[in-house]
Write a protein that holds these residues in place. Sequence first.
Motif, short mmCIF file in Angstrom:
data_model
loop_
_atom_site.label_atom_id
_atom_site.label_comp_id
_atom_site.label_asym_id
_atom_site.label_seq_id
_atom_site.Cartn_x
_atom_site.Cartn_y
_atom_site.Cartn_z
N ARG A 127 2.68 42.03 66.38
CA ARG A 127 2.86 43.47 66.42
C ARG A 127 2.39 43.96 67.78
O ARG A 127 1.27 43.70 68.20
CB ARG A 127 2.14 44.16 65.27
N ASN A 129 1.72 47.26 70.03
CA ASN A 129 1.46 48.67 69.82
C ASN A 129 1.84 49.45 71.07
O ASN A 129 1.12 49.44 72.06
CB ASN A 129 -0.02 48.85 69.49
N ARG A 132 -0.80 52.49 72.11
CA ARG A 132 -2.03 52.22 72.87
C ARG A 132 -1.74 52.19 74.38
O ARG A 132 -2.49 52.71 75.18
CB ARG A 132 -2.66 50.92 72.46
N GLY A 193 -8.13 44.63 78.47
CA GLY A 193 -7.53 44.82 77.17
C GLY A 193 -8.10 43.84 76.17
O GLY A 193 -8.70 42.84 76.54
N PRO A 194 -7.97 44.16 74.89
CA PRO A 194 -8.48 43.23 73.89
C PRO A 194 -7.65 41.95 73.86
O PRO A 194 -6.44 42.00 74.05
CB PRO A 194 -8.35 44.01 72.59
N GLU A 196 -8.29 39.46 71.20
CA GLU A 196 -8.55 38.72 69.97
C GLU A 196 -7.22 38.45 69.29
O GLU A 196 -6.26 39.19 69.47
CB GLU A 196 -9.40 39.53 69.00
N CYS A 197 -7.17 37.39 68.49
CA CYS A 197 -5.91 37.01 67.84
C CYS A 197 -5.33 38.15 67.01
O CYS A 197 -4.14 38.44 67.07
CB CYS A 197 -6.13 35.82 66.94
N TRP A 198 -6.22 38.82 66.24
CA TRP A 198 -5.72 39.77 65.26
C TRP A 198 -5.28 41.09 65.87
O TRP A 198 -4.84 41.98 65.16
CB TRP A 198 -6.78 40.01 64.18
N GLN A 199 -5.46 41.28 67.18
CA GLN A 199 -4.93 42.49 67.77
C GLN A 199 -3.41 42.48 67.74
O GLN A 199 -2.78 43.51 67.57
CB GLN A 199 -5.41 42.63 69.21
N HIS A 201 -1.42 39.34 66.55
CA HIS A 201 -0.87 38.48 65.49
C HIS A 201 -1.22 39.05 64.14
O HIS A 201 -2.32 39.50 63.92
CB HIS A 201 -1.43 37.07 65.63
N LYS A 202 -0.26 39.01 63.24
CA LYS A 202 -0.51 39.59 61.94
C LYS A 202 -0.38 38.55 60.85
O LYS A 202 0.02 37.43 61.11
CB LYS A 202 0.41 40.76 61.68
N TYR B 29 -16.07 48.25 72.45
CA TYR B 29 -15.42 47.19 71.69
C TYR B 29 -16.22 46.66 70.52
O TYR B 29 -15.84 45.73 69.86
CB TYR B 29 -15.05 46.00 72.57
N ASP B 171 4.14 44.34 57.59
CA ASP B 171 3.00 44.25 58.50
C ASP B 171 2.21 42.97 58.33
O ASP B 171 1.22 42.75 59.04
CB ASP B 171 2.06 45.44 58.27
N THR B 173 2.48 38.71 57.90
CA THR B 173 3.35 37.55 57.99
C THR B 173 3.49 36.89 56.62
O THR B 173 2.52 36.81 55.86
CB THR B 173 2.76 36.53 58.96
N ASN B 191 -6.28 47.97 61.93
CA ASN B 191 -5.76 48.10 63.29
C ASN B 191 -5.03 49.42 63.46
O ASN B 191 -5.16 50.09 64.48
CB ASN B 191 -4.80 46.95 63.59
#
Lengths: 202, 282
Positions: A127, A129, A132, A193-194, A196-199, A201-202, B29, B171, B173, B191
């Motif tokens: 995803r 964004n 942002r 920028g961030p 991390e994986c979850w920013q 990848h979903k 952060y 949203d 997978t 998020n």
Amino acid sequence: MIHRLLAVLSFVFLCVGTASAEPLKWGGPIGSQTSDGYNALGPVVKQPIEFPHYRHARDMGISCLYCHTGARRGYVSVIPRIDKCIGCHQNIESVRNKPRIKKLFEYWEKKEPIPWKKVNDLPDYVRFNHERHVQRFYFRQNRPIREVCGYCHGDVANMTVDRRVKSLSMGWCISCHQKDHRENDVSMKTSHGPYECWQCHK
Amino acid sequence: MSITNLLNNWSFYRNKRPYRGQYDLNKEYSEYKWAMALDLDICTGCNACTTACYAENNLPVVGKKRFHHGQVMHWIRIERYWDEKMVDFPEQGASFLPMMCQQCEAAPCETVCPVGATSHTNDGLNSQNYHRCIGSRYCSANCPYKVRYFNFWNYPSTAWPAPLPDQLNPDVTVRTKGIMEKCTFCVQRLNEAKSRARTEYRLVRDGEVVPACVQACPTSAITFGNIVDPNSKVAKMWKNQQVDLYKDLQEKDNTVRGYRILEDLRPFPSVMYMERIRDTEA
């Protein structure tokens, strides 16, 4: 052994295939990625209407956000609905008889959406964004909108039909997210920028 | 991460989680640390949270046979315990404990992943990257709560026949065969809420975003929120129950019910449970 042979063969076919495609003006072969991630030219996408981005964004100076309204407030930037096109074009008599506009009004009268094809297509498990990026670079840092969109989409304002010019791969995203950027024009504070994986990848 | 980078910044990567100041409203952060408080006295064991999780996170229904093989894919499960004293079985009734990924601060699963598919996010979640996972199942073996679930079968082709793929959550997978998955605290919702808040120059408000299980709970047994914000409901509950994120086994008054499961193993979980009290004498 047979795998290696197959790999070599497919590589040869790939090279031949890309060479016989239309001449590459700039960038590497289609879908390729150089070490810095730039110059990866995407395939030519044939759209139902050859939409002239240069006419709208460059000649008329219309902001990208005028049509791609989702970019400032959501994940997807949104390809505008047909009524957005018609809203302006029913009042522009001078181009009413141009072939592309005729085609546009054909769709409008048939009450059919224009089947645009995706150009900048990310895998389904990612995803991205838009909000942002547009909020930070355009609304907070007041950079020109064509520059902000151009970080990922290239110089669309000089294109007719949009074509992917950046590789949009993960390494390419990270190459920017790892850099320290100044947070605004006033302070010298930097941040990145961030990543991390979850920013993404979903 | 290159070897040079690792060696040069050894003290940074070799840090001990959790440390004080890791989550701080003034620090960038890390102004979020998602946590839960779960009141077992209120929980009726109705399984609404499990159902909501199945709907939200595209979990496949595996069927009876695979369930008995231990291949069930519920990210949040209701555990039943029949150990309440003083009464025998028929009158006794079960006590329930919803169990989901505890999002440990010092997560045992993270250290053993051979490919780094599971790692810690800045807001204190234990992330699972499906596309990096190779299915070694080390993490599941090392998880003390047994809340990681492995896709033994190719569920995308079997679990949702023809019209059903339309109800899948875009949203999230749809996971395929051979990878590990686990509760994410509905990271897709988090998020989105964080992004919305950032656009409006603020932090996520308390109660603005909740995972599907919390939303579905009919008795509001689960509380979810940002524990960094001292005014959030979940932070107050943790404080009232004298549970500290940064401590393992804690000395508490007799009057409080709060505890975290397997605290003595020192994974520093982010979910606090509140003990069930029953007046068995009456």
